[in-house]
Enzyme design. Structure first.
Site, mmCIF file in Angstrom:
data_model
loop_
_atom_site.group_PDB
_atom_site.id
_atom_site.type_symbol
_atom_site.label_atom_id
_atom_site.label_comp_id
_atom_site.label_asym_id
_atom_site.label_seq_id
_atom_site.Cartn_x
_atom_site.Cartn_y
_atom_site.Cartn_z
ATOM 1 N N LYS B 86 -54.051 -47.242 28.962
ATOM 2 C CA LYS B 86 -54.755 -46.550 28.004
ATOM 3 C C LYS B 86 -55.797 -45.773 28.747
ATOM 4 O O LYS B 86 -56.329 -46.215 29.667
ATOM 5 C CB LYS B 86 -54.922 -47.560 26.869
ATOM 6 C CG LYS B 86 -55.505 -46.636 25.401
ATOM 7 C CD LYS B 86 -56.194 -47.266 24.453
ATOM 8 C CE LYS B 86 -56.268 -46.723 23.238
ATOM 9 N NZ LYS B 86 -56.798 -47.875 22.195
ATOM 10 N N SER B 161 -55.040 -46.336 17.507
ATOM 11 C CA SER B 161 -55.024 -45.524 18.730
ATOM 12 C C SER B 161 -54.027 -45.239 20.051
ATOM 13 O O SER B 161 -54.117 -43.923 20.556
ATOM 14 C CB SER B 161 -55.824 -45.705 18.715
ATOM 15 O OG SER B 161 -57.040 -46.596 19.664
ATOM 16 N N SER B 185 -55.683 -51.172 16.620
ATOM 17 C CA SER B 185 -55.279 -50.122 17.691
ATOM 18 C C SER B 185 -53.663 -50.828 18.862
ATOM 19 O O SER B 185 -53.557 -49.906 19.209
ATOM 20 C CB SER B 185 -56.610 -49.613 18.055
ATOM 21 O OG SER B 185 -56.964 -48.634 17.293
#
Lengths: 91, 494, 473
Positions: B86, B161, B185
């Site tokens: 990420k 997210s 997330s």
């Protein structure tokens, strides 16, 4: 809700147009209505968590970076220093 | 085993399978890595999971691993496996943007601790995965760069997210990936994309090098297509880090070595309030079906009382935004990142940089956080939210005397369409209503796929455990996975 | 005049408060930095254990109660010298609270309340140069550990404020927690001043920032009190505000009024867990506190009969005070004599050579022996100086040197009487002069006796003997 968008923006160092200000005020109003759904409870006393004691760091020097690595991402550099617009003297 | 067709499909295999094959010299890491990059080339235009690709670095690392294997070195189980990261996890020398204009050119001179751990395990880094800007969002739509698509239906969001982390694993653009979870997330995008995602106990994984959204809630965690992969990745990243005082010193097992399918007598708590308001009938049914599957395997379902989701969501947005308003103050155009070209004074530099560099959602949350901390409002909002947090911890403590694991939906609904929730923040925030509680109380939770709704979109089942009960959570998830014959990603990997 | 002080003191730990960078002054710009003190994304602070220990020591030195459980908080504001845009400090639960400090003003002790002591990080340095349109930022000082010592508004004059600052400085040096160098900015202060007429309640306080020297503090306090009195006498009112002291111009100007007061949005630092100090460790720290300089001065004055001036001079230096005490412990001597040697000959050598007392190599035992010999009049004071000079260059004991050089003062009555008789016989004119009223002839005769004894004769005894002869008839 008495939210002073201008004052908050100043504190957060953000700048809004009058239209944006209006939009933010409306959006923030509904968000604040959501976050006001907190239970009734006594919130006096300090916020401290004695059950999570910290492990301290030993006072031993470790130098891991070169200056050029640390300022490589800076937008403006001069003489090994980062450059900002002239500041008015404070503290 | 070196036929072209097999190589082209290596990306479809799990990390556990590939790990065995690499170490048995059935395939090389280079072949696996090439397979994943050819998959990326084929799918990336459509899915847009990555912000930055690291093909050259990945192939170089894969070759190194292959050499080590050729020399007969003993390697970690993750050696040579392509892992996506990420884009809020700092990678030395590799751009780390948080999907924000603010950091669009930021190249960290340091690694996050989890990256150092992965490097020590000889992982292959495929690149940096797209996300909501600064991890603020539930759909990955707030990314400055691109909109990642759900591999099950590209008109739908992958969740957020960590949308890039979930989508890349679901469609074979990475074998496993790392995401971060502040309010859901990892779990919500795992649920939306039909993969497994776990948020470990707060303090079990170092946050050093994770660009902070909300320091007291953030936790890095793994995505995989099966429970064993998630277990493998968790084993590598857990551990006390002297660089993070909030990380906890304790023994962390190699979870994959202790996986078990035995759930006999396991008490599974069913919190009624988490099946209520806002949860669609299809989601409720799928998740309850999973619960009954456990019952059939010998587990016992018990009702448990948990905090009102409304309280949790309120406390969550107050605490998360308060911390974020402070954590994101450092992005001021001085030391790194975007600097507005339009300024004559310091004040201008600050205001223009931050107004131009941050997207709308980030600005909204900074404003909310500034408000709840500002003089005169601190007690009513921030302090009260923190006391609510204590109250919620007490409720969970009680619940875990009655149940070993708590089961509920991960999200109220399956993946929604692009733009569907973007104009109504509160509606968007409701997506997090079943996941935020776990962050507020610092517990571990895992999301596993439990079927599909009538639109063909995956449904996620959330298992919540007591602090540091990752092994039990993984075992419980593993039992279900084995019972249903594995998770179906045939459509997204095809 | 009512004065309260907030003193910021840099601690002399090896590393910074929240990272392992070297804590040093005067290094090349941005050379003592890392990702943590530069506030780079994702980095986290780790608390230096020595910072906590040093602050607790100061707490004990200032008679504070120590909070065994405390926390750190973020103070949020934007400025280029603050890379994270917040300073990690302590807000509502400081490490130390409710103490006091006794200061000595005009020979009398006065007790000043200490509100709190907390730990925090220093900010970087902004470099302004006329030749350059912008400001340059040097982050070396970011994360240098500070303690902030906040006093109660108990000070009543600039002299008291000066005494308070001097005492604080002496104490941190005594504890070894700071080098106390004002020219390097190791100690800085903010000053709160208000004025009121006797019998009336306190006036509104004004805060002054940017006071970097103690003499500047005196000037700033006097300036501000005079300014407030003038405003009030002209019928004006004092408003709660913050002013900036300009030491070069010798005046202050408005920085911000109460209305523009900063909203720092303090909240508990989520990146650091709780500071928990166990009793045993606290007890160790408490036991490590030496006698403090303010108390030492009073003890020297009251129990050792050392004049205040000398007491202060001795105590000013940890080394001199320790040496002085070792000397008086090593022999049965008059403390004032030991003080004179330490402040006289010893200090002169230190100043001339730049060496420490340890380096000049005269042990307290030897020094005590020398003083003893002088007090017992076994050697003359000029012989004493010779012995001291010799000790600087050799390991010999005073007794050895005296013996070797034949410096022993002769006190043998018979020997001396013989010398005195000889001198008297040879100087009848001087005897006549004395008897005729020219009493200074005595000095000449004593001198002659000393000369005849080759400097070893005890002048006091010989003087007595001469007097006996002179007063005959």
């Amino acid at each position: 809700m008495d939210m002073d968008i201008k004052r908050l923006a100043k504190l957060a160092k953000l700048k809004f147009t009058p239209e944006e200000e209006e939009k933010y005020a409306a959006q923030m109003a509904s968000i604040v209505a959501m976050v006001e759904k907190l239970p009734d409870l006594d919130a006096s006393g300090p916020l401290i968590d004695p059950d999570n004691p910290m492990e301290f760091r030993k006072d031993e020097v470790a130098q891991n970076y070169r200056r050029d690595e640390l300022i490589a991402n800076a937008p403006e550099v001069q003489a090994g220093c980062i450059v900002v617009p002239k500041t008015v003297a404070e503290e | 085993m070196k036929g072209m067709n097999i190589n082209m499909e290596l990306y479809r295999l799990t990390a556990a399978e590939l790990s065995r094959m690499i170490r048995n010299k059935e395939v090389s890491s280079t072949e696996v890595t090439k397979s994943v990059f050819s998959r990326i080339k084929a799918k990336e235009n459509e899915i847009e999971a990555y912000v930055t690709l690291n093909e050259e670095g990945a192939l170089k690392k894969a070759a190194e691993v292959d050499e080590k294997i050729a020399r007969g070195e003993t390697l970690s189980s993750l050696a040579g496996i392509p892992v996506g990261i990420k884009d809020n996890i700092c990678t030395k020398g590799l751009r780390t943007t948080c999907s924000s204009k603010m950091l669009s050119n930021f190249v960290p001179p340091y690694n996050a601790t989890v990256i150092n751990k992965l490097e020590a395990a000889d992982f292959v880094c495929t690149g940096k995965l797209n996300m909501d800007e600064f991890a603020m969002g539930s759909s990955t739509e707030t990314s400055f760069f691109k909109k990642t698509k759900n591999p099950f239906d590209t008109s739908r969001v992958p969740g957020g997210s960590s949308g890039g982390s979930a989508a890349s694993v679901a469609c074979g653009e990475a074998i496993v990936s790392l995401g971060s979870d502040t309010g859901g997330s990892i779990r919500q995008p795992a649920s939306f994309c039909g993969v497994v995602g776990m948020k470990p106990t707060y303090g079990s994984v170092s946050r050093f090098g994770l660009v902070a959204f909300a320091s007291s809630l953030d936790q890095i965690g793994p995505f995989g297509r099966c429970v064993e992969d998630v277990a493998m990745l968790t084993s590598v990243i857990c551990g006390k880090d002297p660089m993070d005082t909030t990380s906890v010193r304790r023994e962390y097992p190699r979870f994959e070595d202790h996986l078990s399918t035995d759930v006999k007598g396991l008490r599974i708590g069913i919190p009624e309030v988490y099946f209520g308001k806002g949860v669609t009938e299809e989601v409720r049914q799928s998740v309850m079906k999973a619960a009954h599957q456990y019952e059939a395997m010998g587990a016992v379902l018990v009702p448990v009382e948990l905090p009102q989701p409304d309280y949790a969501l309120a406390a969550y947005y107050i605490i998360a935004c308060a911390e974020a308003s402070s954590n994101l103050a450092r992005f001021d155009g001085v030391k790194y990142g975007y600097r507005s070209p339009n300024f004559t004074s310091l004040e201008d530099l600050y205001e223009n940089t931050r107004s131009e560099g941050f997207g709308e959602e980030v600005k909204r949350r900074i404003m909310l956080g500034t408000y709840v901390l500002s003089s005169g409002y601190y007690d009513a909002y921030y302090k009260k939210a923190k006391f609510t947090q204590n109250l919620m911890q007490d409720m969970f403590r009680k619940a875990f005397t009655q149940a070993d694991v708590i089961l509920c939906p991960t999200a109220p609904d399956t993946a929604f369409k692009f733009g569907e929730n973007s104009d109504d923040q509160v509606k968007m925030y409701m997506n997090d209503i079943l996941t935020v509680t776990v962050n507020i109380v610092g517990l571990p939770a895992i999301s596993i796929p439990c079927g599909f709704d009538s639109k063909g979109m995956p449904v996620g089942c959330q298992l919540i455990g007591d602090k540091f009960s990752e092994q039990l959570l993984l075992n419980t998830a593993f039992a279900y996975e084995k019972a249903v014959g594995g998770f179906d990603l045939s459509r997204t990997l095809a | 005049m009512i004065v309260g002080l907030e003193v910021h003191c840099e601690l002399n730990t090896k590393t910074k408060i929240y990272c392992s960078c070297r804590n040093s002054f005067g290094a090349e710009v941005n050379s003592q930095c890392c990702s943590v003190c530069m506030g780079m994304p994702g980095t986290l602070p780790t608390l230096n254990e020595k910072v906590v220990d040093y602050a607790v020591k100061m707490g004990y030195a200032l008679n504070c109660s120590i909070n065994p459980v405390s926390k750190q908080d973020r103070k949020n504001y934007f400025y280029p010298d603050l890379p994270k845009a917040y300073q990690i400090s302590q807000f509502d639960i400081p490490l130390c609270e409710n103490g006091h400090l006794d200061i000595l003003v005009d020979g009398k002790e006065k007790r000043i309340g200490i509100t709190r002591i907390h730990i925090e990080e220093d900010a970087g340095k902004l470099i302004h140069d006329e030749s350059f349109a912008g400001t340059l930022v040097d982050f070396n000082r970011c994360g240098v550990p500070l303690i902030e010592i906040v006093s109660e508004p108990d000070l009543r004059s600039s002299a008291e404020a000066k005494a308070y600052l001097d005492t604080i400085r002496e104490i941190v040096i005594y504890l070894g927690i700071s080098d106390g160098k004002m020219q390097e900015g190791s100690i800085r202060c903010d000053i709160n001043v208000s004025v009121h007429k006797p019998g009336e309640p306190f006036g509104t306080r004004v805060e002054m920032k940017n006071v970097n020297t103690f003499s500047g503090a005196v000037r700033a306090i006097e300036y501000e009190a005079a300014r407030q009195i003038e405003v009030l006498e002209n019928g004006g009112t004092i408003s709660q505000e913050t002013r900036r002291w300009d030491d070069l111009k010798g005046c202050n100007f408005l920085l911000r009024s109460k209305e523009d007061a900063q909203d720092y949005r303090y909240f508990p630092e989520p990146d650091l867990s709780t500071i928990v100090l166990d009793e045993e460790h606290l007890a160790e720290l408490k036991a490590s506190i030496p006698e403090l300089p303010n108390k030492k001065v009073v003890r020297y004055m009251q129990t050792l009969s050392i004049p205040e001036e000398d007491a202060r001079l001795l105590v000013e230096s940890v080394e001199k005070a320790a040496y002085f005490e070792e000397i008086i412990a090593a022999g049965k001597i008059v403390p004032k004599d030991a003080a004179n040697w330490v402040l006289g000959a010893v200090s002169r050598v230190i100043n001339e050579t730049g060496k420490s007392i340890a380096e000049i190599g005269v042990s307290a035992e030897k020094m005590a022996k020398l003083i003893e010999m002088l007090e017992k009049k076994e050697i003359s004071s000029s012989a004493g100086s010779t012995v001291f000079e010799e000790m600087l260059h050799s390991d010999k004991t005073p007794a050895d040197i005296v013996a070797e050089k034949g410096l022993a003062q002769v006190s043998d009555q018979d020997v001396l009487q013989q010398i005195v008789d000889q001198v008297a016989a040879a100087n009848q004119k001087s005897i006549d002069d004395y008897r005729g009223g020219k009493t200074n002839a005595l000095g000449f005769l004593v001198g002659q006796c000393m000369k005849a004894s080759k400097g070893k004769g005890n002048p006091a005894i010989m003087r007595e003997m001469l007097l006996k002869i002179l007063e005959q008839n």
